[in-house]
Each structure stands twice: as structure tokens, then as C-alpha cells.
Scaffold this motif. Structure first.
Motif, mmCIF file in Angstrom:
data_model
loop_
_atom_site.group_PDB
_atom_site.id
_atom_site.type_symbol
_atom_site.label_atom_id
_atom_site.label_comp_id
_atom_site.label_asym_id
_atom_site.label_seq_id
_atom_site.Cartn_x
_atom_site.Cartn_y
_atom_site.Cartn_z
ATOM 1 N N ASN A 7 -101.336 119.615 -12.167
ATOM 2 C CA ASN A 7 -100.354 120.421 -12.895
ATOM 3 C C ASN A 7 -98.964 120.326 -12.285
ATOM 4 O OD1 ASN A 7 -102.276 121.501 -14.767
ATOM 5 N ND2 ASN A 7 -103.032 122.842 -13.119
ATOM 6 N N ASN A 8 -98.772 119.324 -11.424
ATOM 7 C CA ASN A 8 -97.483 119.082 -10.778
ATOM 8 C C ASN A 8 -97.051 120.234 -9.881
ATOM 9 O OD1 ASN A 8 -95.468 117.098 -10.371
ATOM 10 N ND2 ASN A 8 -94.026 118.271 -11.630
ATOM 11 N N ARG A 9 -98.039 120.927 -9.303
ATOM 12 C CA ARG A 9 -97.754 121.996 -8.354
ATOM 13 C C ARG A 9 -97.983 121.478 -6.935
ATOM 14 N NH1 ARG A 9 -101.468 126.580 -11.101
ATOM 15 N NH2 ARG A 9 -102.922 124.864 -10.725
ATOM 16 N N LEU A 10 -97.102 121.852 -6.051
ATOM 17 C CA LEU A 10 -97.220 121.421 -4.665
ATOM 18 C C LEU A 10 -98.528 121.935 -4.068
ATOM 19 C CD1 LEU A 10 -95.607 119.987 -2.331
ATOM 20 C CD2 LEU A 10 -94.908 122.277 -1.641
ATOM 21 N N CYS A 11 -99.324 121.026 -3.499
ATOM 22 C CA CYS A 11 -100.596 121.457 -2.907
ATOM 23 C C CYS A 11 -100.721 121.056 -1.443
ATOM 24 C CB CYS A 11 -101.778 120.906 -3.706
ATOM 25 S SG CYS A 11 -101.862 119.104 -3.787
ATOM 26 N N ARG A 12 -99.922 120.080 -0.995
ATOM 27 C CA ARG A 12 -99.978 119.658 0.403
ATOM 28 C C ARG A 12 -98.596 119.182 0.844
ATOM 29 N NH1 ARG A 12 -105.109 115.601 -0.678
ATOM 30 N NH2 ARG A 12 -106.680 117.224 -1.078
ATOM 31 N N VAL A 13 -98.197 119.577 2.048
ATOM 32 C CA VAL A 13 -96.936 119.088 2.594
ATOM 33 C C VAL A 13 -97.009 119.120 4.113
ATOM 34 C CG1 VAL A 13 -95.883 121.386 2.464
ATOM 35 C CG2 VAL A 13 -94.418 119.368 2.583
ATOM 36 N N PHE A 14 -96.408 118.117 4.743
ATOM 37 C CA PHE A 14 -96.304 118.069 6.202
ATOM 38 C C PHE A 14 -94.914 117.573 6.555
ATOM 39 C CE2 PHE A 14 -96.233 115.564 10.097
ATOM 40 C CZ PHE A 14 -96.692 116.503 11.020
ATOM 41 N N TRP A 15 -94.347 118.116 7.668
ATOM 42 C CA TRP A 15 -93.038 117.649 8.107
ATOM 43 C C TRP A 15 -92.917 117.728 9.621
ATOM 44 C CZ3 TRP A 15 -93.987 122.345 5.886
ATOM 45 C CH2 TRP A 15 -93.605 123.490 6.597
ATOM 46 N N ALA A 16 -92.077 116.851 10.175
ATOM 47 C CA ALA A 16 -91.770 116.841 11.611
ATOM 48 C C ALA A 16 -90.427 116.160 11.792
ATOM 49 C CB ALA A 16 -92.853 116.094 12.395
ATOM 50 N N ASP A 17 -89.540 116.797 12.568
ATOM 51 C CA ASP A 17 -88.232 116.185 12.795
ATOM 52 C C ASP A 17 -88.219 115.425 14.120
ATOM 53 O OD1 ASP A 17 -87.874 118.026 14.855
ATOM 54 O OD2 ASP A 17 -86.601 119.356 13.682
ATOM 55 N N THR A 18 -87.059 114.924 14.487
ATOM 56 C CA THR A 18 -86.946 114.080 15.677
ATOM 57 C C THR A 18 -87.372 114.814 16.944
ATOM 58 O OG1 THR A 18 -85.090 112.921 14.650
ATOM 59 C CG2 THR A 18 -85.362 112.654 17.018
ATOM 60 N N ILE A 19 -86.974 116.073 17.075
ATOM 61 C CA ILE A 19 -87.305 116.837 18.286
ATOM 62 C C ILE A 19 -88.795 117.163 18.313
ATOM 63 C CG2 ILE A 19 -86.821 118.933 19.597
ATOM 64 C CD1 ILE A 19 -84.044 118.946 18.443
ATOM 65 N N ASN A 20 -89.378 117.474 17.141
ATOM 66 C CA ASN A 20 -90.833 117.669 17.072
ATOM 67 C C ASN A 20 -91.563 116.458 17.645
ATOM 68 O OD1 ASN A 20 -90.552 119.269 13.873
ATOM 69 N ND2 ASN A 20 -91.016 120.250 15.804
ATOM 70 N N ILE A 21 -91.160 115.286 17.175
ATOM 71 C CA ILE A 21 -91.828 114.043 17.577
ATOM 72 C C ILE A 21 -91.600 113.753 19.056
ATOM 73 C CG2 ILE A 21 -91.907 111.544 17.174
ATOM 74 C CD1 ILE A 21 -91.091 112.174 14.242
ATOM 75 N N LYS A 22 -90.370 113.971 19.528
ATOM 76 C CA LYS A 22 -90.062 113.758 20.940
ATOM 77 C C LYS A 22 -90.900 114.674 21.825
ATOM 78 C CE LYS A 22 -86.272 114.016 24.289
ATOM 79 N NZ LYS A 22 -84.826 114.335 24.485
ATOM 80 N N ASN A 23 -91.002 115.946 21.450
ATOM 81 C CA ASN A 23 -91.820 116.886 22.226
ATOM 82 C C ASN A 23 -93.280 116.479 22.231
ATOM 83 O OD1 ASN A 23 -89.901 118.704 23.206
ATOM 84 N ND2 ASN A 23 -89.881 119.893 21.310
ATOM 85 N N TYR A 24 -93.764 115.972 21.100
ATOM 86 C CA TYR A 24 -95.165 115.547 21.041
ATOM 87 C C TYR A 24 -95.424 114.384 22.001
ATOM 88 C CZ TYR A 24 -99.493 113.470 19.381
ATOM 89 O OH TYR A 24 -100.763 112.926 19.319
#
Length: 341
Positions: free
Chosen positions: A25-42
Motif C-alpha cells: 500500500n506504499n506505506r513505509l514498513c522498514r527503514v535504517f540509517w547511519a551517518d558518518t559519525i555513527n559509522i566511525k564510532n562503530y
């Protein structure tokens, strides 16, 4: 609007990562995000990671999934986040694959979660190089609903159980003996919940994985509770997704501001010493102030609570017997082979 915000961030920062899916139905059901600092910390602190999917923070009742570690100040640090409409195998498989893609395929060594069965199955399939353990805090917070009111008010029972479960000093045999005594003394031998916990003891009791670095995520009872409380200060369960995103950004900005302040304090100030030992001085230079407090505690315990009972030489090795003066009858054998260089 929510996804368009991610697209604008991607245009401004090529290393920003996001992925999403919509349903029929074109409704958002899954999303993930990470920015540069997220990735650097990981990449810096991601050997041990907690994945928490128990937090709901928007009016669509989507599950907010956080990927969390502990930084060099012993504070929670965020590696990325996601929203899921459903907590099923397919959703977690998509989420974990998105996480690995954002992190360039680098897998953590240890993943700590609650007892979510779908997550457990998917972790074994996706994070093939990681050891999976269960969060003690998530398990123990169920205690009140699993026992009767009379037992819940028994402070001696709770104290004995916490000492048994949370102790990092007990070995497997000592834990099993302490657990057995508690079950007998409080007539819990046939209690189904405690029986299940004992059967799965190797998945959550520290005595069974002392050789695995847990990064402070398992032993500190308030670690995940404080993380949820941290987001609680910025997010209410009635916001839409755009409002949620703005609140999330404010929360992460506060987290990072605190980390920067701690970094500055460590560079500008010196931690106090308790001994004249060069080893302690070296530790103060190498560690952040919060980590050094733990190091100093262990160093002083070794100085004042440990004694040498015996030393035997066998060819080119030395075997030391070390006793703990605060724990009667507790001793260790340490084998040392001097370097020939």
C-alpha cells in the motif's frame, strides 16, 4: 517528507547511509540509517554491540531499533537506528543486512539482545562471525512479574539472586551452587521461569563466557535502561515520523556533545593517582578518566587483596599460586614463561 530528508542528507554527505522499504500500500514498513559519525564510532567501538527492539516512540507504533555500543568513556554510543512495522524474521533480516552494508561488512564480535526469538534466529544467519548473548538487564527486569508479591518484597532473596546472577567473580561451578541453594531455600526448584533461565544459563550468565570481551554492556544493570531513558527525554510516543527524526537528531547531538566534552576534559586534566607505581602512572596516561578509575580499582585490589602463596619453577616456566584475601579459599595458578629475548 521523512525519506526526502534522508535524500537531502545523502546529497550533503556521501557517506551517509539509509535504506527503506514500503509495503503493497506504499506505506513505509522498514527503514535504517547511519551517518558518518555513527559509522566511525562503530569501527572504533563496535566489537561488542547491543541491539534493542523494545522501544516504541511514534504514533504509528513502529518499533525503534537501536544499535548501541560503549565508547572509551564508558558511555553509550549509537551506531545506527531503524524503524520496523513488524518484528518478524524477514524484517530483522532486512535490517541486519542494511546495517552490515552501511558498516562495509564489518561484523561485531559479540551481539547482546533481549529474548526476541525472531531476532535470535536472524542473528545466527546474518552475523555469522559474532557470538550472541542475552542481556541480563532485560531478563532480570521481568523478575517482578514472574514471582509472587511476598517473594518480591523479600530483600534477602533479591540480594542473593542479584549477587548470583550479576557477579563477574563466580566461575561456572560457583554460580550453579549458588543458584541451586537459592532455588532450594525459596522453594523455586520447579518454577518454570527459573528452570528455563537455568537451562539457558550459558547464554546470559557471565560465568560462562569470561573469555569474551563484553564491553560493559552485560554487567552494568542500568546500561540499556539509561539508553531508553536517554531517548525518552527527547521523544514522545505521539509524534509522527518527521517529528521523531527531529527529536532523534537532538538526542544524538546531545550524546555527541557530551562525548566531545569528555574528550576535552581528558586532554586538559590529569586523573589523581593512589600509588607511586609507574604502572599506575602509565595507566593514567593511556586511559580516559572513566576507564582509569576501573584500572585503578583493579590495581589496588591486586596490591592489597592478593597474596603470593607459592612459587614453583619447572624448567623454563614459573608457576605462581595467588590467593584473594577477601574471598576465603579462592586462589589461582598463574603460569609465567620469562622471555628469552
Amino acid at each position: 517528507m521523512f525519506i526526502e530528508n534522508f535524500r537531502r542528507k545523502k546529497e550533503m554527505c556521501k557517506t551517509f547511509y539509509f535504506n527503506f522499504q514500503v509495503d503493497n500500500n506504499n506505506r513505509l514498513c522498514r527503514v535504517f540509517w547511519a551517518d558518518t559519525i555513527n559509522i566511525k564510532n562503530y569501527l572504533l567501538f563496535g566489537d561488542t554491540m547491543s541491539v534493542d527492539s523494545t522501544y516504541r516512540s511514534n504514533k504509528y507504533n513502529m518499533v525503534f531499533v537501536t544499535f548501541t555500543g560503549v565508547d572509551h568513556h564508558k558511555r553509550c554510543v549509537n551506531f545506527g537506528a531503524g524503524l520496523l512495522a513488524h518484528e518478524d524474521n524477514d524484517s530483522f533480516e532486512w535490517l541486519f543486512n542494511s546495517f552490515l552494508e552501511a558498516m562495509e561488512g564489518h561484523q561485531p564480535k559479540v551481539i547482546i539482545t533481549d529474548q526476541d526469538p525472531a531476532m535470535k534466529i536472524t542473528i545466527a544467519e546474518i552475523f555469522t562471525e559474532a557470538s550472541h548473548r542475552l542481556c541480563i538487564w532485560h531478563i532480570m527486569k521481568k523478575l517482578r512479574e514472574k514471582i509472587n508479591a511476598y517473594l518480591w518484597q523479600d530483600e534477602d532473596f533479591k540480594k542473593r539472586l542479584n549477587c548470583c546472577v550479576w557477579s563477574n567473580n563466580l566461575d561456572a561451578n560457583e554460580f550453579e551452587e549458588a543458584w541451586s541453594n537459592i532455588m532450594i531455600d525459596y522453594d523455586l526448584i520447579d518454577h518454570p521461569w527459573f528452570t528455563l533461565l537455568f537451562e539457558m544459563r550459558e547464554e546470559w550468565i557471565p560465568a560462562y563466557f569470561k573469555d569474551i570481551f563484553m564491553g560493559g554492556l552485560m554487567r552494568v544493570t542500568s546500561r540499556l535502561e539509561s539508553e531508553n531513558s536517554f531517548f525518552d527525554r527527547f521523544v514522545t510516543p505521539h509524534v509522527n515520523l518527521v517529528e521523531f527524526w527531529m527529536c532523534y537528531e537532538s538526542a544524538i547531538d546531545a550524546q555527541r556533545h557530551k562525548q566531545l566534552n569528555l574528550n576535552h576534559d581528558n586532554k586538559q586534566t590529569h586523573a589523581p593517582l593512589k600509588t607511586p607505581l609507574p604502572l599506575e602512572k602509565h595507566g593514567a596516561e593511556m586511559y580516559t578518566h572513566n576507564i582509569f578509575k576501573d584500572f585503578k580499582t583493579e590495581l589496588c585490589a591486586a596490591l592489597y587483596n592478593c597474596g603470593l602463596d607459592d612459587l614453583r619453577k619447572n624448567n623454563d616456566t614459573e608457576v605462581y599460586t595467588i590467593s584473594d584475601t577477601e574471598r576465603e579459599g579462592k586462589s589461582w595458578k598463574v603460569t609465567y614463561k620469562p622471555s628469552t629475548e
